[in-house]
Write an enzyme that holds these catalytic residues in place. Structure first.
Site, PDB file in Angstrom:
ATOM      1  N   SER A   1       0.815  -1.178  -0.172  1.00 41.21           N
ATOM      2  CA  SER A   1      -0.145   0.061  -0.006  1.00 41.21           C
ATOM      3  C   SER A   1       0.902   1.130   0.051  1.00 41.21           C
ATOM      4  CB  SER A   1      -1.094  -0.136   1.151  1.00 41.21           C
ATOM      5  OG  SER A   1      -0.177  -0.100   2.347  1.00 41.21           O
TER       6      SER A   1
ATOM      7  N   ASN B   1       2.141  -3.892 -14.918  1.00 42.57           N
ATOM      8  CA  ASN B   1       0.666  -4.554 -15.371  1.00 42.57           C
ATOM      9  C   ASN B   1      -0.286  -4.706 -14.330  1.00 42.57           C
ATOM     10  OD1 ASN B   1       2.208  -6.411 -13.740  1.00 42.57           O
ATOM     11  ND2 ASN B   1       2.270  -8.102 -15.019  1.00 42.57           N
TER      12      ASN B   1
ATOM     13  N   ASP C   1       2.736 -18.338 -13.076  1.00 38.10           N
ATOM     14  CA  ASP C   1       2.264 -19.627 -12.938  1.00 38.10           C
ATOM     15  C   ASP C   1       2.799 -20.773 -12.466  1.00 38.10           C
ATOM     16  OD1 ASP C   1       1.726 -22.212 -15.010  1.00 38.10           O
ATOM     17  OD2 ASP C   1       0.132 -21.031 -15.506  1.00 38.10           O
TER      18      ASP C   1
ATOM     19  N   TYR D   1       6.451 -21.958 -14.054  1.00 38.55           N
ATOM     20  CA  TYR D   1       7.519 -20.905 -13.759  1.00 38.55           C
ATOM     21  C   TYR D   1       8.188 -21.348 -12.579  1.00 38.55           C
ATOM     22  CZ  TYR D   1      10.087 -16.609 -14.211  1.00 38.55           C
ATOM     23  OH  TYR D   1      11.054 -15.686 -14.270  1.00 38.55           O
TER      24      TYR D   1
END
Length: 142
Positions: A63, A75, A81, A84
């Protein structure tokens, strides 16, 4: 219920710890990073991990990240995933700098949690959803 994540740290990397005060785990910068306004960089976090089968990891800023450092996650929501998971699959934090900044190694910059992967979805086309409409976009009054 506890799940185990296998971690391979780079030399000198900060080690991860869960606290009892939240569901998210802080991640730390691996090296000093200097950015100029307008720069993009994937900041190394100093480890690779093997998630439990059937899970993915999600990374978001803490935060205080923008207020303190003036950087934005490019992004806005990162997904790691479960595939990975190799020794060289180091986690990173993609950022865009809005100001000149130097972030020291070991800074708690972002956080992650794991979630069960989405099941396979089947899309069934229908002429009528047979449900009451809420009134469309923005209809909750918020």
């Amino acid at each position: 219920m506890a799940e185990t994540i296998q971690i391979k740290y780079r030399p000198g990397a900060a080690h991860l710890e869960m606290t009892e005060r939240g569901d998210w785990c802080d991640l730390y910068t691996y090296e000093d990073v200097t950015l100029h306004a307008g720069d993009f960089k994937i900041i190394p976090l100093g480890f690779a991990a093997k998630l439990p089968a059937g899970y993915e990891a999600n990374i978001v800023p803490r935060s205080s990240t923008f207020k303190r450092w003036g950087i934005l996650q490019t992004n806005h929501f990162a997904v790691i995933d479960e595939s990975y998971c190799g020794n060289d699959d180091e986690w990173g934090y993609p950022v865009y700098a809005t100001q000149n900044v130097t972030i020291p190694a070991g800074t708690r910059l972002c956080q992650f949690r794991i979630n069960k992967k989405q099941p396979t979805l089947i899309f069934e086309e229908v002429d009528d959803l047979q449900a009451e409409s809420r009134g469309g976009w923005g209809s909750s009054g918020a």
